[in-house]
Design a protein around this motif. Structure first.
Motif, PDB file in Angstrom:
ATOM      1  N   VAL A  61       0.842  -1.196   0.000  1.00 49.16           N
ATOM      2  CA  VAL A  61       0.000   0.000   0.000  1.00 49.16           C
ATOM      3  C   VAL A  61       0.876   1.244   0.000  1.00 49.16           C
ATOM      4  O   VAL A  61       0.631   2.190  -0.760  1.00 49.16           O
ATOM      5  CB  VAL A  61      -0.968   0.004   1.205  1.00 49.16           C
ATOM      6  N   GLU A  62       1.911   1.254   0.829  1.00 47.99           N
ATOM      7  CA  GLU A  62       2.823   2.412   0.890  1.00 47.99           C
ATOM      8  C   GLU A  62       3.524   2.639  -0.441  1.00 47.99           C
ATOM      9  O   GLU A  62       3.631   3.776  -0.908  1.00 47.99           O
ATOM     10  CB  GLU A  62       3.853   2.226   2.011  1.00 47.99           C
ATOM     11  N   ALA A  63       4.014   1.574  -1.059  1.00 43.47           N
ATOM     12  CA  ALA A  63       4.708   1.704  -2.348  1.00 43.47           C
ATOM     13  C   ALA A  63       3.763   2.224  -3.422  1.00 43.47           C
ATOM     14  O   ALA A  63       4.124   3.100  -4.219  1.00 43.47           O
ATOM     15  CB  ALA A  63       5.302   0.361  -2.771  1.00 43.47           C
ATOM     16  N   LEU A  64       2.560   1.705  -3.432  1.00 39.15           N
ATOM     17  CA  LEU A  64       1.577   2.147  -4.418  1.00 39.15           C
ATOM     18  C   LEU A  64       1.165   3.597  -4.158  1.00 39.15           C
ATOM     19  O   LEU A  64       1.038   4.388  -5.096  1.00 39.15           O
ATOM     20  CB  LEU A  64       0.366   1.217  -4.387  1.00 39.15           C
ATOM     21  N   ALA A  65       1.006   3.963  -2.899  1.00 40.33           N
ATOM     22  CA  ALA A  65       0.667   5.342  -2.549  1.00 40.33           C
ATOM     23  C   ALA A  65       1.779   6.295  -2.980  1.00 40.33           C
ATOM     24  O   ALA A  65       1.499   7.397  -3.470  1.00 40.33           O
ATOM     25  CB  ALA A  65       0.403   5.464  -1.051  1.00 40.33           C
ATOM     26  N   ASP A  66       3.027   5.876  -2.827  1.00 37.65           N
ATOM     27  CA  ASP A  66       4.151   6.708  -3.288  1.00 37.65           C
ATOM     28  C   ASP A  66       4.071   6.933  -4.791  1.00 37.65           C
ATOM     29  O   ASP A  66       4.295   8.045  -5.275  1.00 37.65           O
ATOM     30  CB  ASP A  66       5.492   6.054  -2.928  1.00 37.65           C
ATOM     31  N   ASP A  67       3.765   5.885  -5.538  1.00 38.36           N
ATOM     32  CA  ASP A  67       3.628   6.010  -6.989  1.00 38.36           C
ATOM     33  C   ASP A  67       2.453   6.918  -7.353  1.00 38.36           C
ATOM     34  O   ASP A  67       2.536   7.699  -8.306  1.00 38.36           O
ATOM     35  CB  ASP A  67       3.459   4.653  -7.651  1.00 38.36           C
ATOM     36  N   VAL A  68       1.353   6.793  -6.633  1.00 37.11           N
ATOM     37  CA  VAL A  68       0.180   7.632  -6.888  1.00 37.11           C
ATOM     38  C   VAL A  68       0.550   9.093  -6.677  1.00 37.11           C
ATOM     39  O   VAL A  68       0.230   9.956  -7.509  1.00 37.11           O
ATOM     40  CB  VAL A  68      -1.000   7.212  -5.984  1.00 37.11           C
ATOM     41  N   GLU A  69       1.230   9.387  -5.573  1.00 40.77           N
ATOM     42  CA  GLU A  69       1.626  10.771  -5.281  1.00 40.77           C
ATOM     43  C   GLU A  69       2.565  11.299  -6.343  1.00 40.77           C
ATOM     44  O   GLU A  69       2.449  12.454  -6.787  1.00 40.77           O
ATOM     45  CB  GLU A  69       2.285  10.852  -3.912  1.00 40.77           C
ATOM     46  N   GLU A  70       3.519  10.467  -6.768  1.00 44.81           N
ATOM     47  CA  GLU A  70       4.467  10.885  -7.799  1.00 44.81           C
ATOM     48  C   GLU A  70       3.744  11.189  -9.105  1.00 44.81           C
ATOM     49  O   GLU A  70       4.003  12.191  -9.767  1.00 44.81           O
ATOM     50  CB  GLU A  70       5.527   9.811  -8.016  1.00 44.81           C
ATOM     51  N   GLU A  71       2.842  10.314  -9.488  1.00 47.36           N
ATOM     52  CA  GLU A  71       2.084  10.507 -10.726  1.00 47.36           C
ATOM     53  C   GLU A  71       1.215  11.758 -10.649  1.00 47.36           C
ATOM     54  O   GLU A  71       1.125  12.524 -11.606  1.00 47.36           O
ATOM     55  CB  GLU A  71       1.229   9.276 -11.011  1.00 47.36           C
ATOM     56  N   ALA A  72       0.591  11.980  -9.521  1.00 43.19           N
ATOM     57  CA  ALA A  72      -0.292  13.141  -9.365  1.00 43.19           C
ATOM     58  C   ALA A  72       0.477  14.454  -9.358  1.00 43.19           C
ATOM     59  O   ALA A  72      -0.075  15.496  -9.731  1.00 43.19           O
ATOM     60  CB  ALA A  72      -1.099  13.002  -8.081  1.00 43.19           C
ATOM     61  N   SER A  73       1.745  14.406  -9.000  1.00 45.86           N
ATOM     62  CA  SER A  73       2.530  15.635  -8.928  1.00 45.86           C
ATOM     63  C   SER A  73       3.140  16.044 -10.278  1.00 45.86           C
ATOM     64  O   SER A  73       3.721  17.110 -10.391  1.00 45.86           O
ATOM     65  CB  SER A  73       3.653  15.494  -7.896  1.00 45.86           C
ATOM     66  N   ARG A  74       2.988  15.224 -11.286  1.00 46.76           N
ATOM     67  CA  ARG A  74       3.544  15.528 -12.607  1.00 46.76           C
ATOM     68  C   ARG A  74       2.724  16.535 -13.344  1.00 46.76           C
ATOM     69  O   ARG A  74       1.617  16.749 -13.264  1.00 46.76           O
ATOM     70  CB  ARG A  74       3.639  14.258 -13.464  1.00 46.76           C
TER      71      ARG A  74
END
Length: 74
Positions: A61-74
């Motif tokens: 969940v943490e790894a996926l949340a990190d990816d979600v945040e990274e994608e949303a910040s682009r």
């Protein structure tokens, strides 16, 4: 675009949940981009996963949340 499927490769989930998790993650990205989500991304992701009876290991969940945040910040 983030590779949500890569993160799902070794998270302990069954194959039939991968598409649902990818959809949930992408929906979360869009909601963050549009300002509809505030607070901890991992908590929101876990809430959405549980709503669909999907349970992942905390580190997944943490790894996926990190990816979600990274994608949303682009």
């Amino acid at each position: 675009m983030a590779d949500f499927l890569r993160d799902m490769a070794d998270n302990g989930s069954q194959d039939d949940t991968v598409a649902a998790v990818e959809r949930i993650a992408q929906d979360l990205v869009e909601d963050i981009e549009h300002g509809r989500v505030r607070g901890d991304t991992a908590e929101e992701l876990e809430r959405r996963l549980k709503a669909e009876d999907i349970e992942l290991r905390p580190e997944a969940v943490e790894a996926l949340a990190d990816d979600v945040e990274e994608e949303a910040s682009r």
